[in-house]
Scaffold this motif. Sequence first.
Motif, short mmCIF file in Angstrom:
data_model
loop_
_atom_site.label_atom_id
_atom_site.label_comp_id
_atom_site.label_asym_id
_atom_site.label_seq_id
_atom_site.Cartn_x
_atom_site.Cartn_y
_atom_site.Cartn_z
N LYS A 8 -55.97 28.71 24.18
CA LYS A 8 -57.04 29.13 25.09
C LYS A 8 -56.81 28.50 26.46
O LYS A 8 -56.82 29.18 27.48
CB LYS A 8 -58.37 28.67 24.50
N VAL A 9 -56.62 27.20 26.47
CA VAL A 9 -56.34 26.45 27.70
C VAL A 9 -55.43 25.29 27.32
O VAL A 9 -55.58 24.73 26.24
CB VAL A 9 -57.62 25.80 28.30
N ARG A 50 -55.53 13.60 16.10
CA ARG A 50 -56.95 13.61 15.70
C ARG A 50 -57.68 14.64 16.55
O ARG A 50 -58.28 14.28 17.56
CB ARG A 50 -57.52 12.21 15.91
N PRO A 51 -57.59 15.92 16.18
CA PRO A 51 -58.20 16.95 17.04
C PRO A 51 -59.70 16.73 17.22
O PRO A 51 -60.40 16.33 16.29
CB PRO A 51 -57.93 18.25 16.28
N LEU A 52 -60.16 16.97 18.44
CA LEU A 52 -61.60 16.97 18.72
C LEU A 52 -62.04 18.42 18.54
O LEU A 52 -61.88 19.22 19.46
CB LEU A 52 -61.87 16.50 20.15
N GLU A 85 -66.79 29.45 21.21
CA GLU A 85 -66.85 28.41 22.24
C GLU A 85 -66.08 27.18 21.75
O GLU A 85 -66.15 26.83 20.56
CB GLU A 85 -68.30 27.99 22.46
N THR A 86 -65.37 26.54 22.67
CA THR A 86 -64.74 25.28 22.31
C THR A 86 -65.81 24.28 21.89
O THR A 86 -66.83 24.15 22.55
CB THR A 86 -63.95 24.75 23.53
N ALA A 124 -53.94 18.11 26.56
CA ALA A 124 -54.97 18.67 25.67
C ALA A 124 -54.77 20.17 25.57
O ALA A 124 -54.59 20.86 26.58
CB ALA A 124 -56.36 18.35 26.20
N LEU A 125 -54.82 20.66 24.35
CA LEU A 125 -54.62 22.09 24.08
C LEU A 125 -55.83 22.61 23.32
O LEU A 125 -56.14 22.12 22.23
CB LEU A 125 -53.34 22.25 23.26
N GLU A 126 -56.54 23.56 23.92
CA GLU A 126 -57.69 24.16 23.23
C GLU A 126 -57.19 25.35 22.41
O GLU A 126 -56.64 26.30 22.97
CB GLU A 126 -58.75 24.63 24.23
N TRP A 127 -57.38 25.27 21.11
CA TRP A 127 -56.97 26.34 20.21
C TRP A 127 -57.96 27.48 20.33
O TRP A 127 -59.18 27.26 20.26
CB TRP A 127 -56.96 25.80 18.77
#
Length: 289
Positions: free
Chosen positions: A214-215, A255-257, A232-233, A224-227
């Motif tokens: 996503k970003v 440790r994904p947030l 919504e994230t 940081a990589l948004e899956w």
Amino acid sequence: MILAFKNAYHGDTFGAMSVSGRGIWTEPFSEKLFDVIFIDTPNAENIEAIKSQIKEVATKVACFIYEPLVQGASGMLMHEAEYLDQLMSCCRAYHILMIQDEIFVGFGRTGKLFAANHLTEVPDIMCFSKGLTGGTLPLGVTTCTDRIYQAFYADDLNKTLFHGHSFTASPLACTAALASLDLLLQTSIQQQIANIVHQHQHFVVSIQDHPKVKVIRQCGTILALEWNTNEETSYFSDIHEKLYPYFLEKGILLRPLGNIIYLVPPYCISTDDLNYIYDTIRQALIELF
Ligand SMILES: Cc1ncc(COP(=O)(O)O)c(C=O)c1O
């Protein structure tokens, strides 16, 4: 009153929770927290609006506390130094003290020694921990300008700030911090940091157009990589329940947030190990979801 950023994280004591973004984490304590004016992190579009907002409340504001450049716990949210500088100049103009929380970003994380090194404005107080000892022993330090120091200084015992902790200035932790700083300042470690920044940049370019990304964002050694989940994230995205064991099984402790995978590698990481992590992320993007 205190000004703070929305989505901030400054810790878990009552004062620190008060100036942190409110949500499920702070909810049980909400009655005990003091009121704070929360502002957006600055960018080209909103900076003038934020300045106007500060102007309106300036007379009742004592200080502004902020994570500079990267809001770590809330998902590695990033803002540019240029607009933070403008915001700081605005605070300075209205005599609002600035408390810069470098606990996450300090000691090389942003590619420079401190986030402060990306800025031209100078804060009044700074907070450090984590990288101070290279994570080896627990230690935190608060620094301040001479003006703040003098305001607290008195020879009269009755005016002493009688607060301290069992391990305040622990000699062992301070020794570890000095040793860690000696290491950090070595040319070879500075080169290592530059290498990580460089490798991250290449990875970002190679992956940013992937449909499941996503970003992807980077500040120095922080990536940081948004899956892309088509939602919504969120910290509560349940995809981390699959991501975490997937990487662990391949020998990588990430440790994904929620749906945000992030990398903050130790500076001693080898080029091969970092490439292995990138390759595993690429593989995950093929195999998962
Ligand atoms: C920016 C920032 N401030 C404060 C803290 C809290 O530090 P401590 O756990 O030492 O109170 C953290 C911890 O993650 C942090 O990232």
